[in-house]
Design an enzyme around this catalytic site. Sequence first.
Site, mmCIF file in Angstrom:
data_model
loop_
_atom_site.group_PDB
_atom_site.id
_atom_site.type_symbol
_atom_site.label_atom_id
_atom_site.label_comp_id
_atom_site.label_asym_id
_atom_site.label_seq_id
_atom_site.Cartn_x
_atom_site.Cartn_y
_atom_site.Cartn_z
ATOM 1 N N ALA A 26 -18.086 3.316 10.259
ATOM 2 C CA ALA A 26 -19.456 3.025 9.824
ATOM 3 C C ALA A 26 -19.687 1.517 9.716
ATOM 4 O O ALA A 26 -20.737 1.004 10.133
ATOM 5 C CB ALA A 26 -19.716 3.707 8.483
ATOM 6 N N ASP B 24 -13.497 -5.361 10.458
ATOM 7 C CA ASP B 24 -14.461 -4.487 11.149
ATOM 8 C C ASP B 24 -15.510 -5.331 11.872
ATOM 9 O O ASP B 24 -15.909 -5.016 12.996
ATOM 10 C CB ASP B 24 -15.156 -3.558 10.143
ATOM 11 C CG ASP B 24 -14.157 -2.672 9.427
ATOM 12 O OD1 ASP B 24 -13.135 -2.313 10.040
ATOM 13 O OD2 ASP B 24 -14.382 -2.353 8.238
ATOM 14 N N ASN C 210 -4.025 -6.394 13.249
ATOM 15 C CA ASN C 210 -3.615 -7.550 12.442
ATOM 16 C C ASN C 210 -2.100 -7.712 12.632
ATOM 17 O O ASN C 210 -1.487 -6.986 13.432
ATOM 18 C CB ASN C 210 -4.031 -7.384 10.972
ATOM 19 C CG ASN C 210 -3.352 -6.203 10.303
ATOM 20 O OD1 ASN C 210 -2.315 -5.712 10.767
ATOM 21 N ND2 ASN C 210 -3.924 -5.714 9.221
ATOM 22 N N ASN D 258 -16.942 6.276 5.037
ATOM 23 C CA ASN D 258 -16.463 6.423 3.648
ATOM 24 C C ASN D 258 -17.504 5.938 2.662
ATOM 25 O O ASN D 258 -18.317 5.072 2.983
ATOM 26 C CB ASN D 258 -15.232 5.533 3.396
ATOM 27 C CG ASN D 258 -13.973 6.016 4.089
ATOM 28 O OD1 ASN D 258 -13.908 7.125 4.577
ATOM 29 N ND2 ASN D 258 -12.966 5.162 4.122
HETATM 30 O O1 RIB Z 1 -12.263 -2.098 6.568
HETATM 31 C C1 RIB Z 1 -12.816 -1.871 5.296
HETATM 32 C C2 RIB Z 1 -12.937 -0.385 5.046
HETATM 33 O O2 RIB Z 1 -11.647 0.179 4.960
HETATM 34 C C3 RIB Z 1 -13.605 -0.035 3.761
HETATM 35 O O3 RIB Z 1 -15.009 0.019 3.900
HETATM 36 C C4 RIB Z 1 -12.940 1.271 3.363
HETATM 37 O O4 RIB Z 1 -13.799 2.358 3.416
HETATM 38 C C5 RIB Z 1 -11.732 1.422 4.283
HETATM 39 O O5 RIB Z 1 -11.905 2.399 5.274
#
Ligand code: RIB
Length: 317
Positions: free
Chosen positions: A43, A253, A185, A12
């Site tokens: 990403a 992430d 979560n 994104n």
């Molecule tokens: O986990 C964070 C991400 O969640 C952001 O970078 C946004 O693009 C959403 O996908």
Amino acid sequence: MPIALTIVGNINVDFLFRAEKPPSPGENLVAKDHQISPGGKGANQAVAAARLGAKVTVVGRVGRDPFGQLLTRNLEREEIDVSRISIDPSKPTGTAFVTVMPSGENAILSSLGANLALNATCIEQAFATIEDIDGILVQLGIPLSSVDRVIQIGTDLGVPVFLDPTPIRDGLPRLWRYCTSVTPNQSEAALLTGLKTSNIALAFAAAEKMHTMGVRRGVVKLGSKGCVLFDDDGPRRVRPYDVQVVDSTGAGDAFAAALAVRLTEGADFDEAAIFASATAAMACTKAGAQSSLPTRQQVESFLSRRGKRKMLTSGAR
Ligand code: RIB
């Protein structure tokens, strides 16, 4: 030799607004400032894993637009193999609006665009050409049928498949419980298990249920309260590292990628979860989803300064 991790997921462009709060219906708010930055869970996890020393291949889809090009080039700069990122002729690149509040918490609205055109055929074509795979990491920002295909391919190859079950939209992949580890979560854990997860004791029960349902290593992330683990050795909790939170975007992430990297490298579950917890804590100390992701050396020096084992407690406490 670095481990080879294939990461399948959404890419994104993030429009990040620093504001007191996200607007409510009828409100017209002005943010303090904004930045446009690379994001998307797939990403972000790819960049996190590459900075932690993995050899990363991304399978994803972007639009035929300037954002798609910029995001792909950004991944390339991180020495990630982008040759399995395809371009969709008609859908725009995935986009997210992220409000970052003074507490560092965020509220995200995303539109997945081209990510939703990463269908099972794209997945099969991409995997047919990847030679070196030690582990696979996938999330839910692509069609659920494609997530299932990824889990099936990983299982057939006999490599660990790590699922970060987010964002949950309209159901779950059928095969989620066959993954090596799953990292929801609290609210995602509730949807996966059908249990309430509103406190730590309940989160332990959800991690245990995930394990009983088939997940080898169940994790429930508790944000500022750390995370709970459950595997054949029973329940444990990793306490959180105390850091000055600036922006928590991408911390989940960072956690998922770090856990996948260390488990694929052969680390034990406790050690991998402590490493993941440190990586996620560090990712909260700077603005942006990817700009805040630490390198392997930074995480290791953080761990040697802050200590490891004292962060772990055995049993459901
Ligand atoms: O986990 C964070 C991400 O969640 C952001 O970078 C946004 O693009 C959403 O996908």
